[in-house]
Design a protein around this motif. Structure first.
Motif, PDB file in Angstrom:
ATOM      1  N   LYS A 159       0.818  -1.210   0.000  1.00  0.00           N
ATOM      2  CA  LYS A 159       0.000   0.000   0.000  1.00  0.00           C
ATOM      3  C   LYS A 159       0.857   1.268   0.000  1.00  0.00           C
ATOM      4  O   LYS A 159       0.453   2.302  -0.528  1.00  0.00           O
ATOM      5  N   LEU A 160       2.025   1.218   0.606  1.00  0.00           N
ATOM      6  CA  LEU A 160       2.866   2.413   0.690  1.00  0.00           C
ATOM      7  C   LEU A 160       3.670   2.629  -0.577  1.00  0.00           C
ATOM      8  O   LEU A 160       3.864   3.771  -1.014  1.00  0.00           O
ATOM      9  N   ARG A 161       4.162   1.562  -1.169  1.00  0.00           N
ATOM     10  CA  ARG A 161       5.003   1.684  -2.381  1.00  0.00           C
ATOM     11  C   ARG A 161       4.489   0.702  -3.425  1.00  0.00           C
ATOM     12  O   ARG A 161       4.659  -0.497  -3.293  1.00  0.00           O
ATOM     13  N   LYS A 162       3.844   1.219  -4.426  1.00  0.00           N
ATOM     14  CA  LYS A 162       3.240   0.370  -5.440  1.00  0.00           C
ATOM     15  C   LYS A 162       4.312  -0.261  -6.321  1.00  0.00           C
ATOM     16  O   LYS A 162       5.253   0.413  -6.757  1.00  0.00           O
ATOM     17  N   GLN A 163       4.158  -1.557  -6.564  1.00  0.00           N
ATOM     18  CA  GLN A 163       5.109  -2.314  -7.382  1.00  0.00           C
ATOM     19  C   GLN A 163       4.435  -2.770  -8.666  1.00  0.00           C
ATOM     20  O   GLN A 163       3.203  -2.855  -8.762  1.00  0.00           O
TER      21      GLN A 163
ATOM     22  N   SER B 271       7.281  -7.575 -10.926  1.00  0.00           N
ATOM     23  CA  SER B 271       8.122  -7.703  -9.735  1.00  0.00           C
ATOM     24  C   SER B 271       7.421  -8.528  -8.652  1.00  0.00           C
ATOM     25  O   SER B 271       8.044  -9.345  -7.973  1.00  0.00           O
ATOM     26  N   ILE B 272       6.119  -8.332  -8.492  1.00  0.00           N
ATOM     27  CA  ILE B 272       5.380  -9.126  -7.500  1.00  0.00           C
ATOM     28  C   ILE B 272       5.333 -10.584  -7.920  1.00  0.00           C
ATOM     29  O   ILE B 272       5.484 -11.494  -7.102  1.00  0.00           O
ATOM     30  N   ALA B 273       5.132 -10.819  -9.222  1.00  0.00           N
ATOM     31  CA  ALA B 273       5.101 -12.194  -9.715  1.00  0.00           C
ATOM     32  C   ALA B 273       6.438 -12.888  -9.500  1.00  0.00           C
ATOM     33  O   ALA B 273       6.492 -14.074  -9.137  1.00  0.00           O
TER      34      ALA B 273
END
Length: 309
Positions: free
Chosen positions: A126-130, A134-136
């Motif tokens: 929530k603070l730093r959107k990725q 990168s999440i995958a």
């Protein structure tokens, strides 16, 4: 403060039942036979065996049960995604060619996009959107899943063959990511049930006899309880019949062991009997009073005042 977790299923056993209905035997899935368990419409439709038809019926039941869970709320995203992808596969197998091809592509694309988007959004910071890539990479999701999701959402729908293959791979990935780890604690706590389950999965008669010898070590009540629980939870009529037969065999085996007499005195070797006859019989020693503790006073009792020696 106590935090309550609300689940749409009644207990953990019901969740594991749905897992078995979706994927079947866990041993086959771990052995790499996942493709047969998640057979898509690319497989031969006219030569399905009775076992495959039974698997499809159980998968239909699992999809209906998850649909009911979605109405209750608090259903995990992985459970919903499994049901959506499986429903697309089942609908594709039973559909007709021609007009249903476009509908099948739309169903696959919607289920696959919802699976990837919901999974990655759940891991978003929530603070730093990725980015989704990168999440995958962090959770081990293939990058091709993100690419196919982008194509199905913003570009022309992928081909039916590509969507079928992606749905099969997605079901296998969900198994390794979510479903496979659910029953590890239960199996570690109950080795008796695991041994009974290995007997039910085995088709070789020699291997069954070997497992039956191991079952003799367990108490009859423990075996009957494990068989009854598996009989109620595992899907399929064949499993029900196997559990019923195993319960009767275990009861008969226990009865035979109870009726089998132990070694009698007459079965003792003659040499051992002669040695016992030659040994002199020892007379029992008289019992001696204990040196410490309370004992009975001998003789006449003479009362003395306290403090007088």
């Amino acid at each position: 403060m106590v935090q309550y977790v609300f689940t749409p299923w009644r207990d953990r056993r019901e969740l594991l039942l749905v897992r078995d209905q979706f994927y079947g035997s866990e041993a086959l899935m771990q052995a790499g036979d996942a493709r047969r368990r998640t057979t898509t419409a690319a497989a031969a439709k006219g030569n399905q065996t009775s076992r495959e038809q039974g698997d499809r019926e159980r998968q239909h039941q699992a999809v209906g049960r998850v649909s009911m869970w979605m109405q209750r709320g608090n259903c995990p995203h992985m459970v919903e995604s499994t049901a959506l992808l499986m429903a697309a596969v089942l609908s594709d197998e039973t559909g007709n060619a021609g007009a249903s091809t476009y509908a099948a592509r739309a169903a696959y694309a919607a289920a696959f996009s919802r699976f990837v988007t919901g999974l990655l959004d759940g891991h978003q910071d929530k603070l730093r959107k990725q980015s989704m890539y990168s999440i995958a990479k962090t959770i081990g999701l293939p990058a091709t899943f993100v690419e196919l999701r982008h194509q199905a959402t913003h570009e022309q729908l992928p081909s039916l063959a590509k969507l079928r293959s992606a749905a099969t791979k997605a079901l296998v990935w969900i198994w390794d990511y979510y479903w496979k780890h659910l029953g590890e604690a239960e199996r570690a706590k109950d080795p008796c049930k695991e041994l009974v389950l290995s007997y039910l999965r085995q088709d070789d008669e020699a291997a069954r006899r070997n497992i039956m010898r191991q079952l003799r070590r367990w108490d009859l009540d423990c075996l009957q309880k494990a068989i009854e629980e598996l009989q109620q939870t595992l899907p399929g009529n064949q499993v029900f019949v196997k559990c019923l037969k195993l319960s009767k065999d275990v009861a008969a085996m226990t009865a035979e062991e109870a009726d089998d007499p132990g070694p009698e005195e007459s079965d003792m070797p003659e040499e051992q009997e002669q040695e016992q006859e030659q040994e002199p019989k020892q007379e029992p020693e008289p019992k001696q009073e204990p040196e410490t503790g309370w004992s009975r006073y001998r003789g006449a009792w003479k009362p003395k005042p306290i403090g007088v020696v």
